[in-house]
Design a protein around this motif. Structure first.
Motif, PDB file in Angstrom:
ATOM      1  N   ARG A 183     -10.834  -6.165  -2.536  1.00 35.69           N
ATOM      2  CA  ARG A 183      -9.425  -5.781  -2.489  1.00 35.69           C
ATOM      3  C   ARG A 183      -9.172  -4.703  -1.446  1.00 35.69           C
ATOM      4  NH1 ARG A 183      -7.528  -4.362  -8.491  1.00 35.69           N
ATOM      5  NH2 ARG A 183      -5.588  -3.930  -7.350  1.00 35.69           N
ATOM      6  N   VAL A 184     -10.113  -3.779  -1.300  1.00 35.66           N
ATOM      7  CA  VAL A 184      -9.858  -2.633  -0.429  1.00 35.66           C
ATOM      8  C   VAL A 184     -10.491  -2.750   0.952  1.00 35.66           C
ATOM      9  CG1 VAL A 184      -9.547  -1.090  -2.387  1.00 35.66           C
ATOM     10  CG2 VAL A 184     -11.816  -1.312  -1.376  1.00 35.66           C
ATOM     11  N   ASP A 185     -11.439  -3.655   1.135  1.00 36.43           N
ATOM     12  CA  ASP A 185     -12.069  -3.781   2.455  1.00 36.43           C
ATOM     13  C   ASP A 185     -11.058  -4.053   3.578  1.00 36.43           C
ATOM     14  OD1 ASP A 185     -14.744  -3.078   2.255  1.00 36.43           O
ATOM     15  OD2 ASP A 185     -15.374  -5.059   1.557  1.00 36.43           O
ATOM     16  N   VAL A 192       0.838  -1.191   0.000  1.00 37.80           N
ATOM     17  CA  VAL A 192       0.000   0.000   0.000  1.00 37.80           C
ATOM     18  C   VAL A 192       0.876   1.245   0.000  1.00 37.80           C
ATOM     19  CG1 VAL A 192      -1.890   1.210   1.163  1.00 37.80           C
ATOM     20  CG2 VAL A 192      -1.682  -1.277   1.383  1.00 37.80           C
ATOM     21  N   ALA A 208      -2.455  -1.024  -3.852  1.00 34.83           N
ATOM     22  CA  ALA A 208      -3.432   0.047  -3.630  1.00 34.83           C
ATOM     23  C   ALA A 208      -2.687   1.336  -3.299  1.00 34.83           C
ATOM     24  CB  ALA A 208      -4.394  -0.309  -2.501  1.00 34.83           C
ATOM     25  N   VAL A 228     -11.870   4.269  -6.305  1.00 36.92           N
ATOM     26  CA  VAL A 228     -12.661   4.123  -5.085  1.00 36.92           C
ATOM     27  C   VAL A 228     -12.686   5.484  -4.398  1.00 36.92           C
ATOM     28  CG1 VAL A 228     -12.894   2.988  -2.860  1.00 36.92           C
ATOM     29  CG2 VAL A 228     -12.103   1.691  -4.839  1.00 36.92           C
ATOM     30  N   LEU A 276      -8.146  -2.879   3.861  1.00 37.17           N
ATOM     31  CA  LEU A 276      -7.525  -1.590   4.173  1.00 37.17           C
ATOM     32  C   LEU A 276      -8.460  -0.753   5.028  1.00 37.17           C
ATOM     33  CD1 LEU A 276      -6.045  -0.740   0.650  1.00 37.17           C
ATOM     34  CD2 LEU A 276      -5.059  -2.135   2.485  1.00 37.17           C
ATOM     35  N   VAL A 318      -7.461   4.739  -4.123  1.00 32.49           N
ATOM     36  CA  VAL A 318      -8.457   4.964  -3.077  1.00 32.49           C
ATOM     37  C   VAL A 318      -8.308   6.403  -2.611  1.00 32.49           C
ATOM     38  CG1 VAL A 318      -9.332   4.209  -0.840  1.00 32.49           C
ATOM     39  CG2 VAL A 318      -8.264   2.544  -2.378  1.00 32.49           C
ATOM     40  N   THR A 335      -9.311   9.311  -0.265  1.00 36.57           N
ATOM     41  CA  THR A 335      -9.967   9.461   1.043  1.00 36.57           C
ATOM     42  C   THR A 335     -10.102  10.913   1.495  1.00 36.57           C
ATOM     43  OG1 THR A 335      -7.917   9.223   2.328  1.00 36.57           O
ATOM     44  CG2 THR A 335      -9.099   7.200   1.750  1.00 36.57           C
ATOM     45  N   ILE A 371      -3.458   5.109  -1.637  1.00 36.71           N
ATOM     46  CA  ILE A 371      -4.413   5.903  -0.867  1.00 36.71           C
ATOM     47  C   ILE A 371      -3.956   7.352  -0.850  1.00 36.71           C
ATOM     48  CG2 ILE A 371      -5.384   6.300   1.437  1.00 36.71           C
ATOM     49  CD1 ILE A 371      -5.094   3.315   1.965  1.00 36.71           C
ATOM     50  N   ARG A 408     -14.125  -4.134  -4.285  1.00 38.58           N
ATOM     51  CA  ARG A 408     -14.441  -4.015  -2.861  1.00 38.58           C
ATOM     52  C   ARG A 408     -13.662  -5.007  -2.006  1.00 38.58           C
ATOM     53  NH1 ARG A 408     -20.980  -2.707  -2.591  1.00 38.58           N
ATOM     54  NH2 ARG A 408     -20.893  -0.888  -3.977  1.00 38.58           N
TER      55      ARG A 408
END
Length: 276
Positions: free
Chosen positions: A135-137, A3, A57, A106, A139, A85, A87, A59, A133
């Motif tokens: 893959r990232v849940d 990540v 991923a 995402v 995290l 992702v 955020t 972020i 989903r």
């Protein structure tokens, strides 16, 4: 998972640390390099490209839409098959632009400030393709207490503006009640005591009210970013033909406090705008 966390300020640093503590291999980058160094379990990268290379991923947790879009332009060529992702709170328009550039985006702004970020208790307002989903849940489980999946990318950002509109109104209302109490020679703590536990009370009032009474504002969520979010919500409302008069007044008050030099302080510092 591997990540990359891009942006390690008040929110991003504890998010990166919690991801590493959950067993993920985390690399972090920040425009001010020293902020990415010394985070427990996290490797600091010297560039955006180095941070995202080989990541599963990526972020982003950055201040505003301009920062997110600029960093995304740097990251995308080196991302390979990583899922992005996002955020930060950047609003619907910037999210839509980003989604056009990033298939599989995402959109997952988080609800919570410094303490929930440090404790891994953020609420993740996630939206994006169903096929990413799983893959990232993991995290989101590492950084948050709850994840709400809301549909296609953009739904998370829209809900975040709704929630922040309520939060800004609560903060400004609290600031003005405390300022009025002080002006009327009423101990503001008695105001907090009176509403505590009742139907008009809220735990948030005690949290921010204490800062306002003591005039001590360590930044959990900086006032300048609260003002940014107010402007995003106003722009979104205007695009839908709405006139949010109270929010417009709140933005004016917060702008006054920012112009008076309190932008880096916690959003509770909006109380400074109550003095003529």
């Amino acid at each position: 998972m591997r990540v990359a966390v891009l942006g390690t300020g008040i929110m991003g640093a504890p998010m990166a640390r919690n991801l590493a503590a959950a067993g993920h291999e985390v690399t972090a980058w920040n425009r001010s390099p020293e902020k990415a160094e010394g985070i427990e379990g996290v490797e600091a990268a010297g560039s955006v490209g180095d941070a995202v290379s080989g990541a599963d991923a990526v972020i982003t947790m950055l201040a505003d839409a301009d920062a997110v879009e600029a960093v995304a332009r740097e990251a995308l060529p080196a991302m390979d098959d990583a899922v992005l992702v996002q955020t930060s709170t950047i609003g619907p328009e910037a999210t839509a632009r980003l989604a056009e550039q990033v298939p599989g985006l995402v959109d997952a702004p988080v609800l919570g400030t410094k303490a929930p970020a440090e404790e891994g208790k953020l609420i993740v307002l996630a939206s994006g393709p169903e096929d990413v989903r799983e893959r990232v849940d993991p995290l989101f489980d590492a950084i948050g207490a709850k994840t709400l999946w809301l549909g296609e990318a953009g739904a998370g950002s829209r809900l975040k503006l709704v929630i922040n509109t309520w939060l800004l109104a609560l903060t400004e209302g609290l600031a003005e009640a405390i300022a009025l109490a002080e002006a009327l020679d009423v101990d503001p703590q008695t105001f907090l005591d009176a509403i505590d536990g009742g139907p008009v009370g809220a735990p948030y009032a005690n949290l921010k009210g204490k800062l306002m009474i003591e005039r001590d504002f360590p930044p959990s969520f900086p006032l300048e970013l609260a003002l940014k979010d107010a402007r995003l919500a106003l722009a979104a409302a205007e695009a839908q033909g709405l006139r949010l008069g109270a929010l417009a007044a709140i933005a004016e008050q917060m702008e006054r406090a920012v112009e008076a030099g309190h932008g880096k302080a916690d959003m509770a510092a909006t109380i400074h705008a109550s003095r003529a």
